[in-house]
Design an enzyme around this catalytic site. Structure first.
Site, PDB file in Angstrom:
ATOM      1  N   ASP A  82      43.033   5.209  23.558  1.00  0.00           N
ATOM      2  CA  ASP A  82      42.177   4.196  24.169  1.00  0.00           C
ATOM      3  C   ASP A  82      42.447   4.144  25.673  1.00  0.00           C
ATOM      4  OD1 ASP A  82      44.709   3.273  23.517  1.00  0.00           O
ATOM      5  OD2 ASP A  82      44.010   1.588  22.339  1.00  0.00           O
ATOM      6  N   GLU A 143      40.213  -3.164  23.693  1.00  0.00           N
ATOM      7  CA  GLU A 143      40.636  -4.560  23.811  1.00  0.00           C
ATOM      8  C   GLU A 143      39.549  -5.541  23.390  1.00  0.00           C
ATOM      9  OE1 GLU A 143      43.562  -5.489  24.244  1.00  0.00           O
ATOM     10  OE2 GLU A 143      44.612  -3.816  25.189  1.00  0.00           O
TER      11      GLU A 143
END
Length: 413
Positions: A82, A143
């Site tokens: 990520d 997130e």
């Protein structure tokens, strides 16, 4: 006896360009970018994948990166990192601290990208030792829980080979050099809930002419703390956190509404539904007791799924990690209450293995109070802390975990 995957992994990572990878990491750390704004970060990763020989595309799902390396017959293995940072003001004091005020790589995603770039290069350089297909994915917006879904919806598995297995890893607090695995449930579901309490505003000197939503919100926050402690059985893990309360504009103005933001962590859908029902009931009850002019608005927002490793896949990866890093470095920590959107890449029940890499610097760990591992973990800077600073000594091991994990599943010569 060491397995072929472990031996090959050690060979391919024996001469990693560590100074170059550390410089790459520092550059990423200096330039954090929020979810779906990871343009610079994505470009940096894409450049590394192209240089390693991957057929690479940018802009997948917004700012995602995908690179494929076809290397003959064999499984298709996806490696994921990520890319997004957080709205946290950095307080590490590092010479390579964030140059963007109020933003920080406080969750280790810059390290994840570095590990992926290093692993992709090492596997590409040693392609004569294995066969199959590698799919390297730089995922945006973890997130906010949007990135994995957006990449899939944008045709990730139509534009690139559909993977047979997914691999991912995450930096975590703990003495550098441990690789926790769980052959089953490893991370929890997360659900955001927003509540709007409607009152009747007025002058602070005449509260009797108002219905104060701030007071109602305060009662509501307090009462919500009883959901986990009094409505769930002890063996049912759950967390309810009030992350934000907003109301009012000035000292002497009673506002007409108050807003509350909650986050739930659960490990089963049944518990999640019971908690949501309790939140709605308590919100209505407190507003009724206060005489609010209308019922509260309760909105369920972003949701992350539970993460359940495929037991066979995870055991295979954990076994090769144990061979590469030695006895005692791999253990089952049980399920964490943290959450991830990584399972959303597993459309159609693609098996996956996801594990942790502990990254706390030795000097920080040694100074932390406590004697037991989990006791000390609570005392060192964790993910999302403004003091979170992974040890650069974990750059090479984090590359090695991905390389060895991939080789455990590819066809090794």
């Amino acid at each position: 006896m060491t397995s072929p995957a472990a031996r090959t992994a050690l060979d391919l990572t024996a001469d990693l360009p560590v100074p170059d990878l550390e410089g790459f990491y520092r550059d990423l750390h200096r330039h954090p970018e929020l979810s779906l704004r990871e343009h610079r970060t994505a470009g940096k990763l894409a450049g590394r994948l192209r240089a390693a020989g991957f057929e690479t595309a940018e802009g997948v799902g917004g700012t995602g990166v995908a690179g494929v390396l076809r290397n003959g017959d064999g499984p298709v293995v996806l490696l994921r990192a990520d890319m997004d940072a957080l709205p946290v003001k950095e307080e590490t004091g590092l010479p390579y601290a964030s140059r963007t005020d109020g933003l920080m790589h406080a969750c280790g995603h810059d390290l994840h990208i570095t590990w992926l770039a290093g692993a992709a290069a090492a596997l590409a350089a040693g392609r004569e030792t294995w066969s199959g297909t590698l799919l390297a994915v730089g995922q945006p917006a973890e997130e906010t829980g949007q990135g994995a879904r957006r990449m899939v919806e944008d045709g990730l598995y139509e534009r690139f080979p559909r993977p047979d297995v997914l691999l991912g890893q995450h930096a975590a607090p703990g003495p550098a050099g441990l690789y926790p695995h769980a052959p089953g449930l490893i991370m929890s579901a997360s659900t955001d809930v927003d509540i709007v309490v409607h009152g009747r505003g007025g002058h602070g000197s005449r509260p009797e002419s108002t219905v104060d939503p701030v007071v109602t919100a305060a009662y509501l926050v307090t009462r919500l703390q009883s959901v986990v402690s009094r409505e769930l059985a002890a063996p049912e893990p759950a967390v309810l956190t009030v992350g934000r309360i907003e109301a009012g504009t000035r000292h002497n103005i009673i506002p007409s509404e108050a807003r509350i933001a909650l986050n739930l962590r659960t490990q089963s859908e049944a518990v999640r539904e019971r908690m949501l029902a309790a939140i709605r009931r308590i919100a209505r009850g407190e507003c009724l007791a206060a005489g609010c002019p209308r019922e509260p608005e309760v909105t369920v927002d972003a949701t992350f799924p539970v993460m359940v490793n495929d037991a066979d896949t995870d055991r295979r990866v954990a076994a090769v990690h144990g061979e590469v890093f030695g006895a005692g470095t791999v253990f089952d920590p049980g399920a964490a209450m943290g959450s991830e959107d990584f399972p959303q890449l597993a459309v159609g029940s693609i098996p996956y293995s996801y594990w942790f890499v502990t990254t706390t610097p030795a000097e920080v760990w040694q100074q932390a109070p406590g004697d037991e591992l989990m006791e000390k973990v609570q005392q060192v800077p964790s993910n999302h802390s403004p003091h979170f600073a992974p040890d650069l000594a974990t750059v090479a091991p984090g590359v090695r975990t991905l390389v060895s994990g991939a080789l455990a599943l590819l066809s090794v010569a």
